[in-house]
Design an enzyme around this catalytic site. Sequence first.
Site, PDB file in Angstrom:
ATOM      1  N   TYR A 478     -11.376  -3.552  -5.940  1.00  0.00           N
ATOM      2  CA  TYR A 478     -10.079  -4.172  -5.271  1.00  0.00           C
ATOM      3  C   TYR A 478     -10.261  -5.831  -5.091  1.00  0.00           C
ATOM      4  O   TYR A 478      -9.811  -6.469  -5.681  1.00  0.00           O
ATOM      5  CB  TYR A 478      -9.846  -3.688  -4.032  1.00  0.00           C
ATOM      6  N   HIS A 677       5.169   1.778  -3.946  1.00  0.00           N
ATOM      7  CA  HIS A 677       3.830   1.304  -4.215  1.00  0.00           C
ATOM      8  C   HIS A 677       2.489   2.447  -4.075  1.00  0.00           C
ATOM      9  O   HIS A 677       1.712   2.056  -4.328  1.00  0.00           O
ATOM     10  CB  HIS A 677       3.556   0.179  -3.071  1.00  0.00           C
TER      11      HIS A 677
END
Length: 712
Positions: A478, A677
């Site tokens: 990430y 999302h």
Amino acid sequence: MRKLFILIVLAGFVSYCSQPPKEEPVAYPKTDTVAHVDEYFGTKVEDPYRWLENDTSAATAQWVEAENKVTFGYLNNIDFKDAVKERLTKLWDYEKVYAPFKRGDYYYFYKNDGLQNQNVLYRVKNLGDEPEEFLNPNTFSADGTVSLAGLSFSKDGSLAGMLLSDGGSDWRKGVLFNTATKELVGDTLRDLKFTGFSWRGNEGVYYGSYDKPKDGSVLSGKTQHHKLYFHKLGEPQASDKLILGGAEFPRRYVGANLTEDERFLVISASVSTTGNELYIQDLTVPNSPIKPIVDNVDKEHYVIDNDGETLFIFTNLDAPNNRIVKTSFADPTPATWADVIPETKNVLSASTAGKKIFAEYLVDAKSEIKQYNRKGELERDVELPGIGSIYGFGGEESDTDIYYTFTSFTYPSSIFSYNIASGKSSLYQQPKVDFNPEDYTTEQVFYSSKDGTKIPMFITYKKGVEKNGKNPTYLYSYGGFNISMTPGFSVSRIVWLENGGIYAQPSIRGGGEYGEEWHLAGTKMKKQNVFDDFIGAAEYLIKEGYTSSDYLAIAGGSNGGLLVGATMTQRPELFKVALPAVGVMDMLRYHTFTAGAGWAYDYGTSEESEEMFKYILGYSPVHNVKEGVKYPATLVTTADHDDRVVPAHSFKFAAQLQAKQAGDNPVLIRIETRAGHGAGKPTSKIIEEAADLYSFTWYNMGVVPEVAKKAM
């Protein structure tokens, strides 16, 4: 492809081919270009696919339909995809029970029988009794795409408020109701976003809202001026009282909660994803002022508990790895703060229950937890089931037993009860997943990034895997917004592992594994560190023989999608497959959509200075796709209702890749409909997408997974 697959079967299911099957290059839909040019500090930047930002136009809808037709035509032609989906479905079909929590006279808990699209909320008066169904979000819509996005109870448990998301959107509707009768209390609250409900007795709720965008669509239009309101039960939303926010507090995200005794309203206001102002109001005094505790957004601060007028605050002020302090409501400003749990070399997070403070520390991205009293005296180190991550250890002052969840890469999320007085943990609920954890191993290694910084990485694989450079490897991370990558279980990942795949998860800079300094080392004009760390992980895996470029896939979502987009354009030869999901791909314009301006703390913006513009332009994925370069086989994923990272980012990136790709590696974009999302996505859609991603990856590596053998 059908003939090739049969030959592989007859040859005894050879697991690896020297190259992916040869086939005709993908015929992509025609994507029109426009002569749009933006100018930044005298530099002109072309934006030929600007028209794809219009998510309500017929032209964009036709493009989406055409791209999906090509993408699903390709994916559905992969012979073993059905076998992969079948195995995923079988693995997913186990009962999932979540930790109970008490509200009023009832214990509540979520449960999923296995393949239900949404988790169902049950309740019992005594744990162990036969539960009654309280809320079933699967009944909210026929296709499971209306989800329960939040639920909050009044202190006595007699009232509740739920937030509903339609198609995965961040915009919510709020419904308040009586928990005994399920009857609604007042009108539906609308235009709620980035909020929960905070109850003030049974009088009403605090919540956050934006005005709907006037320019652009509801899903992609820029949102500004978050506002905190108080809604009194039975009154129309139009008469709700503005507490804080609006034009006087521009660009703030405003949130509120009450202390457990409901004496204090605590308000947090931030302009980005890091740092916040902190305010407090004494609700026992009519018309009392809202007074500041911290009046700047430089650091993060949260009131986690109180004992009368004594406030306990979690903060990283003068403590990059966080600390807990106490102060008095009479003068709560930082000058009066006294340490209760001082900063250490490990990153702290905290929760409270039973008048205790539970301090969780990240030690090289693994959880440890300690129990303290309110004086800051250590009472014990809590023994955990193993090396992994924990969630929970929160509750109310009166609690004697609380619950926490423990998980790791091959340890399914399991619930433990914890007795605060004795410190004893007992297994409360453990899922039965159709795999044997003893067949797998996880190791943690440390490798050097480009500048010499040591980066930790977890590597999980099936015992017996040889380091021969031919193992399909899924590299995921990430790298942003202070979010830590810690061990966690994924049922879909088991399919990858049991078919000989390796899963690698580095804890790269930009995250929160080593505190604020680690986070800041991956922000703004240090963002390249994040990409270098990820590239370094790939180079380590190749050097040590875990895999090679022909068998290496990179994946990430949201900010992680940016990570994949940037690294695949910087080092396209290093990876065989790229899987950027809901990524932030147009870094020059991200801040002009929805609430994107709030990400500027991590990214900076193209408008703030020429230096920052040039730096961002240097890595922005949309702007760094070059003509004639052979990029990895790429499957971009996004969703039509994503109003966090609008799908235009992915649309424009895919269009650039399709136009400029050299060689035969496919570039596809998979656009989910009635999804956002990620939050609230139905189980059926999750399984379908996972089957597509894994099948695409194996197919383009020239690998036939062992699960295909069992299907024949």
